[in-house]
Motif scaffolding. Sequence first.
Motif, PDB file in Angstrom:
ATOM      1  N   ARG A  13      -8.172   9.058  -3.384  1.00 48.41           N
ATOM      2  CA  ARG A  13      -7.444   7.834  -3.691  1.00 48.41           C
ATOM      3  C   ARG A  13      -6.586   7.450  -2.501  1.00 48.41           C
ATOM      4  O   ARG A  13      -6.155   8.300  -1.730  1.00 48.41           O
ATOM      5  CB  ARG A  13      -6.505   8.038  -4.882  1.00 48.41           C
ATOM      6  CG  ARG A  13      -7.206   8.332  -6.160  1.00 48.41           C
ATOM      7  CD  ARG A  13      -6.212   8.539  -7.273  1.00 48.41           C
ATOM      8  NE  ARG A  13      -6.917   9.057  -8.442  1.00 48.41           N
ATOM      9  CZ  ARG A  13      -6.361   9.219  -9.617  1.00 48.41           C
ATOM     10  NH1 ARG A  13      -5.089   8.916  -9.795  1.00 48.41           N
ATOM     11  NH2 ARG A  13      -7.057   9.675 -10.621  1.00 48.41           N
ATOM     12  N   ALA A  14      -6.316   6.174  -2.413  1.00 46.65           N
ATOM     13  CA  ALA A  14      -5.364   5.680  -1.420  1.00 46.65           C
ATOM     14  C   ALA A  14      -4.172   5.110  -2.178  1.00 46.65           C
ATOM     15  O   ALA A  14      -4.345   4.380  -3.152  1.00 46.65           O
ATOM     16  CB  ALA A  14      -5.988   4.603  -0.549  1.00 46.65           C
ATOM     17  N   THR A  15      -2.990   5.463  -1.726  1.00 43.23           N
ATOM     18  CA  THR A  15      -1.764   4.933  -2.307  1.00 43.23           C
ATOM     19  C   THR A  15      -1.067   4.087  -1.248  1.00 43.23           C
ATOM     20  O   THR A  15      -0.842   4.558  -0.129  1.00 43.23           O
ATOM     21  CB  THR A  15      -0.833   6.067  -2.769  1.00 43.23           C
ATOM     22  OG1 THR A  15      -1.534   6.889  -3.703  1.00 43.23           O
ATOM     23  CG2 THR A  15       0.427   5.503  -3.423  1.00 43.23           C
ATOM     24  N   ILE A  16      -0.741   2.869  -1.623  1.00 47.38           N
ATOM     25  CA  ILE A  16      -0.053   1.948  -0.709  1.00 47.38           C
ATOM     26  C   ILE A  16       1.421   1.920  -1.103  1.00 47.38           C
ATOM     27  O   ILE A  16       1.743   1.744  -2.278  1.00 47.38           O
ATOM     28  CB  ILE A  16      -0.649   0.530  -0.796  1.00 47.38           C
ATOM     29  CG1 ILE A  16      -2.143   0.546  -0.488  1.00 47.38           C
ATOM     30  CG2 ILE A  16       0.106  -0.415   0.134  1.00 47.38           C
ATOM     31  CD1 ILE A  16      -2.843  -0.773  -0.778  1.00 47.38           C
ATOM     32  N   GLU A  17       2.295   2.079  -0.122  1.00 42.16           N
ATOM     33  CA  GLU A  17       3.732   2.087  -0.377  1.00 42.16           C
ATOM     34  C   GLU A  17       4.467   1.352   0.734  1.00 42.16           C
ATOM     35  O   GLU A  17       3.923   1.138   1.814  1.00 42.16           O
ATOM     36  CB  GLU A  17       4.252   3.528  -0.424  1.00 42.16           C
ATOM     37  CG  GLU A  17       3.528   4.374  -1.423  1.00 42.16           C
ATOM     38  CD  GLU A  17       4.435   5.331  -2.151  1.00 42.16           C
ATOM     39  OE1 GLU A  17       5.653   5.101  -2.190  1.00 42.16           O
ATOM     40  OE2 GLU A  17       3.900   6.298  -2.679  1.00 42.16           O
ATOM     41  N   GLY A  18       5.714   1.039   0.475  1.00 45.84           N
ATOM     42  CA  GLY A  18       6.599   0.490   1.506  1.00 45.84           C
ATOM     43  C   GLY A  18       6.084  -0.777   2.160  1.00 45.84           C
ATOM     44  O   GLY A  18       6.217  -0.952   3.363  1.00 45.84           O
ATOM     45  N   VAL A  19       5.503  -1.665   1.372  1.00 40.28           N
ATOM     46  CA  VAL A  19       4.960  -2.918   1.915  1.00 40.28           C
ATOM     47  C   VAL A  19       6.103  -3.916   2.111  1.00 40.28           C
ATOM     48  O   VAL A  19       6.846  -4.209   1.177  1.00 40.28           O
ATOM     49  CB  VAL A  19       3.899  -3.524   0.974  1.00 40.28           C
ATOM     50  CG1 VAL A  19       3.354  -4.825   1.540  1.00 40.28           C
ATOM     51  CG2 VAL A  19       2.785  -2.524   0.696  1.00 40.28           C
TER      52      VAL A  19
END
Length: 152
Positions: free
Chosen positions: A84-90
């Motif tokens: 999985r890829a987790t996207i954060e701090g956008v």
Amino acid sequence: MNEINFRIANEDDLNRIVEMLANDVLGSKREKFQAPLPKSYLKAFHAINADPNNELVVACKGDKIVGVQQITFTPYITHQGGWRATIEGVRTDTSVRGRGIGSMLIKWAIKRAEDKGCHLVQLTTDKERPDALRFYEGLGFKATHEGLKLKL
């Protein structure tokens, strides 16, 4: 709009990244954009940079950083050992908000996840950010789970 380029952040980008993180209603309460930056930011940057499953990505318009996001790639036993890829701090710079930079960042992250063989991209957004929730839903994300956090 001039072309937007994406690249892995380097240490010289750290001040600009923290500036964008702090220039936000919620970020202003938890980030410390000051000179010099607290050493904790540099320590975190080095840990992210040393981890092949973490990427701190900046969006650049010419030489100016106008966006940032962190992508973490995680192997799971579930889904037959899928990743999985987790996207954060956008974050995007206030000067370019509403011009599609955020969408470009997320679409870039999704493509990166596909290239790395991930079967899922996930992210969270604070309940105090209803506009962000609508933004992510507009990009195809679905609120399929209830997320919980425990502050330590």
